[in-house]
Write an enzyme that holds these catalytic residues in place. Sequence first.
Site, PDB file in Angstrom:
ATOM      1  N   ALA A  52       0.904  -1.212   0.045  1.00 40.28           N
ATOM      2  CA  ALA A  52       0.048   0.148   0.024  1.00 40.28           C
ATOM      3  C   ALA A  52       0.857   1.227   0.018  1.00 40.28           C
ATOM      4  CB  ALA A  52      -0.968   0.072   1.452  1.00 40.28           C
TER       5      ALA A  52
ATOM      6  N   GLY B  10       0.631  -5.107   1.154  1.00 38.76           N
ATOM      7  CA  GLY B  10      -0.406  -5.200   0.193  1.00 38.76           C
ATOM      8  C   GLY B  10      -0.170  -5.977  -1.079  1.00 38.76           C
TER       9      GLY B  10
ATOM     10  N   GLU C 283      -0.214  -9.599  -0.531  1.00 43.67           N
ATOM     11  CA  GLU C 283      -1.665 -10.041  -0.417  1.00 43.67           C
ATOM     12  C   GLU C 283      -2.226  -9.746  -1.881  1.00 43.67           C
ATOM     13  OE1 GLU C 283      -2.025  -6.656   2.738  1.00 43.67           O
ATOM     14  OE2 GLU C 283      -3.122  -8.093   3.764  1.00 43.67           O
TER      15      GLU C 283
ATOM     16  N   GLU D 295       4.025  -5.085   7.402  1.00 44.00           N
ATOM     17  CA  GLU D 295       2.889  -4.121   7.989  1.00 44.00           C
ATOM     18  C   GLU D 295       3.337  -3.855   9.439  1.00 44.00           C
ATOM     19  OE1 GLU D 295       2.435  -6.205   5.809  1.00 44.00           O
ATOM     20  OE2 GLU D 295       0.611  -5.602   4.397  1.00 44.00           O
TER      21      GLU D 295
HETATM   22  C1  LIG Z   1      12.371  -2.796   0.194  1.00 39.70           C
HETATM   23  C2  LIG Z   1      11.697  -1.563  -0.323  1.00 39.70           C
HETATM   24  C3  LIG Z   1      10.247  -1.644  -1.122  1.00 39.70           C
HETATM   25  C4  LIG Z   1      12.612  -0.650  -1.343  1.00 39.70           C
HETATM   26  O1  LIG Z   1      13.894  -0.586  -0.584  1.00 39.70           O
HETATM   27  P1  LIG Z   1      14.982   0.267  -1.114  1.00 39.70           P
HETATM   28  O2  LIG Z   1      15.133  -0.074  -2.783  1.00 39.70           O
HETATM   29  O3  LIG Z   1      16.090   0.303  -0.485  1.00 39.70           O
HETATM   30  O4  LIG Z   1      14.373   1.808  -1.544  1.00 39.70           O
HETATM   31  P2  LIG Z   1      13.955   2.896  -0.345  1.00 39.70           P
HETATM   32  O5  LIG Z   1      14.943   3.966  -0.227  1.00 39.70           O
HETATM   33  O6  LIG Z   1      13.492   2.029   0.792  1.00 39.70           O
HETATM   34  O7  LIG Z   1      12.701   3.262  -1.014  1.00 39.70           O
HETATM   35  C5  LIG Z   1      12.490   4.207  -2.257  1.00 39.70           C
HETATM   36  C6  LIG Z   1      11.400   5.141  -2.281  1.00 39.70           C
HETATM   37  O8  LIG Z   1      10.357   4.409  -2.257  1.00 39.70           O
HETATM   38  C7  LIG Z   1       9.230   4.977  -1.247  1.00 39.70           C
HETATM   39  N1  LIG Z   1       8.417   3.794  -0.778  1.00 39.70           N
HETATM   40  C8  LIG Z   1       8.976   2.454  -0.557  1.00 39.70           C
HETATM   41  N2  LIG Z   1       7.750   1.793  -0.267  1.00 39.70           N
HETATM   42  C9  LIG Z   1       6.724   2.602  -0.261  1.00 39.70           C
HETATM   43  C10 LIG Z   1       5.371   2.241   0.074  1.00 39.70           C
HETATM   44  N3  LIG Z   1       4.677   1.250   0.249  1.00 39.70           N
HETATM   45  N4  LIG Z   1       4.613   3.547  -0.027  1.00 39.70           N
HETATM   46  C11 LIG Z   1       5.202   4.548  -0.285  1.00 39.70           C
HETATM   47  N5  LIG Z   1       6.525   4.965  -0.633  1.00 39.70           N
HETATM   48  C12 LIG Z   1       7.314   3.826  -0.502  1.00 39.70           C
HETATM   49  C13 LIG Z   1      10.404   5.334  -0.135  1.00 39.70           C
HETATM   50  O9  LIG Z   1       9.884   6.235   0.822  1.00 39.70           O
HETATM   51  C14 LIG Z   1      11.515   5.958  -1.059  1.00 39.70           C
HETATM   52  O10 LIG Z   1      11.191   7.310  -1.365  1.00 39.70           O
HETATM   53  P3  LIG Z   1      11.809   8.379  -1.516  1.00 39.70           P
HETATM   54  O11 LIG Z   1      13.045   7.998  -2.724  1.00 39.70           O
HETATM   55  O12 LIG Z   1      12.835   8.460  -0.251  1.00 39.70           O
HETATM   56  O13 LIG Z   1      11.211   9.659  -1.704  1.00 39.70           O
HETATM   57  C15 LIG Z   1      11.482  -0.460   0.692  1.00 39.70           C
HETATM   58  O14 LIG Z   1      11.323   0.845   0.261  1.00 39.70           O
HETATM   59  C16 LIG Z   1      10.369  -1.001   1.738  1.00 39.70           C
HETATM   60  O15 LIG Z   1      10.735  -1.751   2.680  1.00 39.70           O
HETATM   61  N6  LIG Z   1       9.293  -0.346   1.511  1.00 39.70           N
HETATM   62  C17 LIG Z   1       8.173  -0.500   2.541  1.00 39.70           C
HETATM   63  C18 LIG Z   1       7.471  -1.876   2.391  1.00 39.70           C
HETATM   64  C19 LIG Z   1       6.114  -2.065   3.270  1.00 39.70           C
HETATM   65  O16 LIG Z   1       6.346  -1.789   4.307  1.00 39.70           O
HETATM   66  N7  LIG Z   1       5.195  -2.135   2.714  1.00 39.70           N
HETATM   67  C20 LIG Z   1       3.749  -2.464   3.550  1.00 39.70           C
HETATM   68  C21 LIG Z   1       2.964  -1.183   3.297  1.00 39.70           C
HETATM   69  S1  LIG Z   1       1.685  -1.143   4.267  1.00 39.70           S
HETATM   70  C22 LIG Z   1       0.624  -2.099   3.485  1.00 39.70           C
HETATM   71  O17 LIG Z   1       1.159  -2.593   2.383  1.00 39.70           O
HETATM   72  C23 LIG Z   1      -0.742  -2.483   4.124  1.00 39.70           C
HETATM   73  C24 LIG Z   1      -1.487  -3.215   3.429  1.00 39.70           C
HETATM   74  C25 LIG Z   1      -2.840  -3.561   4.028  1.00 39.70           C
HETATM   75  C26 LIG Z   1      -3.441  -2.236   4.204  1.00 39.70           C
HETATM   76  C27 LIG Z   1      -5.034  -2.018   3.896  1.00 39.70           C
HETATM   77  C28 LIG Z   1      -5.328  -0.707   4.030  1.00 39.70           C
HETATM   78  C29 LIG Z   1      -6.654  -0.728   4.451  1.00 39.70           C
HETATM   79  C30 LIG Z   1      -6.796   0.563   5.137  1.00 39.70           C
HETATM   80  C31 LIG Z   1      -8.076   0.781   5.978  1.00 39.70           C
HETATM   81  C32 LIG Z   1      -8.176   1.467   7.178  1.00 39.70           C
HETATM   82  C33 LIG Z   1      -9.052   1.400   7.898  1.00 39.70           C
HETATM   83  C34 LIG Z   1      -9.224   2.105   9.113  1.00 39.70           C
HETATM   84  C35 LIG Z   1      -9.535   3.609   8.987  1.00 39.70           C
HETATM   85  C36 LIG Z   1     -10.143   4.020  10.328  1.00 39.70           C
HETATM   86  C37 LIG Z   1     -10.435   5.348  10.290  1.00 39.70           C
HETATM   87  O18 LIG Z   1     -10.474   6.081   9.037  1.00 39.70           O
HETATM   88  O19 LIG Z   1     -10.262   6.152  10.999  1.00 39.70           O
END
Ligand SMILES: CC(C)(COP(=O)(O)OP(=O)(O)OC[C@H]1O[C@@H](n2cnc3c(N)ncnc32)[C@H](O)[C@@H]1OP(=O)(O)O)[C@@H](O)C(=O)NCCC(=O)NCCSC(=O)/C=C/CCCCCCCCCCCCC(=O)O
Length: 719
Positions: free
Chosen positions: A61, A100, A103, A123
Site C-alpha cells: 500500500a 499489500g 496480499e 505491516e
Molecule cells: C524494500 C523497499 C520496497 C525498497 O527498498 P530500497 O530499494 O532500499 O528503496 P527505499 O529507499 O526504501 O524506497 C525508495 C522510495 O520508495 C518509497 N517507498 C517505498 N515503499 C513505499 C510504500 N509502500 N509506499 C510509499 N512509498 C514507498 C520510499 O519512501 C522511497 O522514497 P524516497 O525516494 O525516499 O522519496 C522498501 O522501500 C520498503 O521496505 N518499503 C516498504 C514496504 C512496506 O512496508 N510495505 C507495506 C506497506 S503497508 C501495506 O501494504 C498495508 C496493506 C494493507 C492495508 C490495507 C489498508 C486498508 C486501510 C484501512 C483503514 C481502515 C481504518 C480506517 C479507520 C479510520 O478511517 O479512522
Amino acid sequence: MALYTRVKESIAVITLKNPPVNALSTAVRRGIVESLSQALQDEQVKAVVFCGENNTFCGGADIKEFSGSMSGPPLVPMIHSIEASEKLIVAAIEGVALGGGLELALGCHYRVADTNARLGLPEVTLGLLPAAGGTQRLPRLIGITAALELITTGRHISAKEALKLGIVDQVIEGNAVLAAMALALSVIGQPLNARRLSLQAPAWVPDVDYVCEAALARVKQRSRGAMAPVACVQAVRAAAMLPYSKGMEKERQLMDMLFRSSQARAMQYAFFAQRSAGKWSLPNGAQWNNTKARNVERVGVIGLGTMGQGIAVSLVKAGISVVAIEVDTKQLELGKKAVTAMLQRYAQRQGVSSPLHLLKFTLSFHQLRDVDLVIEAVFEDMNLKKRVFSELCKVLKENTIICTNTSGLNVDELAAVTDRQHLVVGMHFFAPAHVMRLLEVVYGSGSSPEAVAIAMALGKRMQKVCVAVGNCSGFVGNRMLKHYMDQSVYLLEEGATPEQVDQALEEFGFAMGIFKVADLSGLDVGWRVRKASGLISPDIDPVKPSRWRFGRRYCPLPDMLCQQGRLGQKTGHGWYLYNSPGSKEAKCDPEILKFLEDYRLKYGIIPRRISSQEVIERCVFSLANEGLRILEEGITAGPEDIDIIYLFGYGWPRYRGGPMFYAAQVGLSVVLEKLEHYHHLQPDVPSLEPSQLLRKLVAEGSPPIQQWKSHIKNLHSQL
Ligand SMILES: CC(C)(COP(=O)(O)OP(=O)(O)OC[C@H]1O[C@@H](n2cnc3c(N)ncnc32)[C@H](O)[C@@H]1OP(=O)(O)O)[C@@H](O)C(=O)NCCC(=O)NCCSC(=O)/C=C/CCCCCCCCCCCCC(=O)O
C-alpha cells in the site's frame, strides 16, 4: 496507474506502474480495477498475469496515503474480485512483493517468482497488520506457525524460502512474466476453487491456543508495549478458529484500532525519517545528490579492540578488503582470533564461503600505503589519536580519507594534526560495531563534502543507517544522553531507586533502563570522561564530594560507585548485583539501597516518593530539549536525523517515533511547561532551561514536525 496489455491470443498482462516501488496508490488501485474489468469482459482473454514495471512487483500500500483521507477502490474487495475471477490469474513476482503487494499476489490463483525476489508482510513494522486479507489467506496457505512468524516479525524472505514455505508455486531464473504466462497456458481450464485461499478450511493445528499464547509471549517480550504485533497474533488466531468471513471481520476490527493509533503514526514517521536521514545535507549546501563519492575498495583499520574488531567484520561482510593493524604481536593475535571467529560463524550461518581472504593483519603502518580510507579505532584518548593521525600522514596516499571512530572527541582538533583536514571525518560506530546499525558520520569545519559522501556511502555499504552530524562534544546521541543520565542520577539523590527509574523507562518502551545500560557498558567509561573533562579532580573531598561543579548541580554517585570498584556487569556489581562478573541478569542490590540511604543522610536530603510520570518527564523531556538545541545550532539537518539516531543507537521504542517526534506528539507546549516547572525546581541545572527553538515553535503554534526545518531556517536567518 496500471497498464493493460494483450499478449498472445488469450493472455492479458496488467502492469502496476508507480515508481519506484509500484506502491498501491489510489491511481494504481483504480487502474487495477479498470484493467481487471477489461480482461474479464474480453472473451478472448482466458488468463491474466499481474506484474510490476521495472522488474518490481509491488512494495505494498502507498504509505504516504495513510496520513490523508483514504479514497479510491479499497484493497480488500479489489483482491476479492481477483480471487473470485472465473479467469485464471497468475502473479509474476520480480523485485519485491511486500505488504499489500504480497496480499494481492495471495489473491491470485498462482504465483511465480524470480530468484532474486523478496517477499513479506512488513505491516507490523509500520504499526499495522496485513489487513487486505493477509492475516487470513497466508495461514491457510502455509499454516499458522509459519504465518505467525512472518506476520509478527515482518521479515522479508527470499524467493527460495517462499517456495519452500509454499507461498509461491515456481521460482525461476530469468523473466518471471514469461514464466507466469507459460504457467498460465499449462493450467488453463483446470478448476480454480482449490486455488482460492479464502475457500480453504481454516488452517488447523492441534493446539491453536498454545501456539498463539507462545507467539503472544514472544512478541510481548520482543517489542514491549507495541500494539501491532499483539493484534497480528489475534488476527492469525482468528484464521485458525473462524470461517474466512468472520476472520476478515476480526482483521478489519483490529486494523481500525491500529490505523489511527499514535503508535502507527510514529512507526510510519520512522519509516520516512530513515529514508530522509540518508539524504544528508551540510550547512554549506552540499548534499547527497550534488556530491560524488569515489569508490572505496581497501580500508585500513587501526586498533583491534572491541570496536576495531566489529568494524573490520562489518567491512569484510560488505566485501571490502581490510588491512588491520595493532601495536604488538599479542594484541594482533587476539584481534585476529576474534575477527576470524566472527567471520567464520557468519559464513557458516549464511551458508556462504568464508571471506577471510579479504583480511590482512599486520603490525606495519607501511601496509596502509595503498588503502582508500582508514578508520582509526584506538583507545579514546586525544593524544594517542593525534599520534596515530600524524603517523598515518607519513604513509598514506595523498587522497586517502582518514576517519576517526570516536564517541565524542573533537574531530577538528584531530584533523588539525594532519596534512589533509578536508579528508578527515568522524565515523562514530556503536558497540558492538558489527551488530549495531547506527553510524554517526561527523563532519568537521574543514571536512570536504566528498569526504562526507564517501563515509556515508561506505557506511551504507556496511548496512549501517548513517546520519551526518556536525562536530560538537558527544556529537548528537551522546550529547543528548548526558542530560538524560544526569536527570536519572538526580532522581536517585531525591529518593528513587535504580530499579524504579529503569522500570519506568522500560514501561515507556526502552529496551533497557538507563542503569542497566550503564552497568552493561561499564561505569568506568563515563568516569574516565568526567576525569578528562576536569569534573573530577584531586582537590575534591573524597568523603563528602561536592554536589556542585563549575557552578552547576553535579551528582557524585556514579564516581563513588567506581571508587568502590562497582563498575557494572564486568565486576559483578554496579547499580545492580550480578551472580558473577560478566553475568547479565541484574538483581536488586540491598547494598545499593543502603548506600543511597546513607548518601541522602550525609547530605541532608529528605527522600520523597517519585512517580513514573516524573521519571519520564525529567529524563525524556531533557533529552528532547537538548535535541532542540542541537537543531538550533544546525548540528543536524532536521529532527528526523535525531530520531533515527535514537531509534537505531539508543534503544528508543520505534512505536514512539524518537525523542523529537515524541515531544511533538505530547505537545510542544506541554514539554515547555514541564521544562519550565522542573527548571524552576532545579535552577542549577541549565540544561532544563527550555531551548530557544522550543519557545519559538510554541510561539508559532507548535507546527507539525515535518515543518520544523523551515522554522529552524528562519531562526538561523534571525540569529
Ligand atoms: C524494500 C523497499 C520496497 C525498497 O527498498 P530500497 O530499494 O532500499 O528503496 P527505499 O529507499 O526504501 O524506497 C525508495 C522510495 O520508495 C518509497 N517507498 C517505498 N515503499 C513505499 C510504500 N509502500 N509506499 C510509499 N512509498 C514507498 C520510499 O519512501 C522511497 O522514497 P524516497 O525516494 O525516499 O522519496 C522498501 O522501500 C520498503 O521496505 N518499503 C516498504 C514496504 C512496506 O512496508 N510495505 C507495506 C506497506 S503497508 C501495506 O501494504 C498495508 C496493506 C494493507 C492495508 C490495507 C489498508 C486498508 C486501510 C484501512 C483503514 C481502515 C481504518 C480506517 C479507520 C479510520 O478511517 O479512522
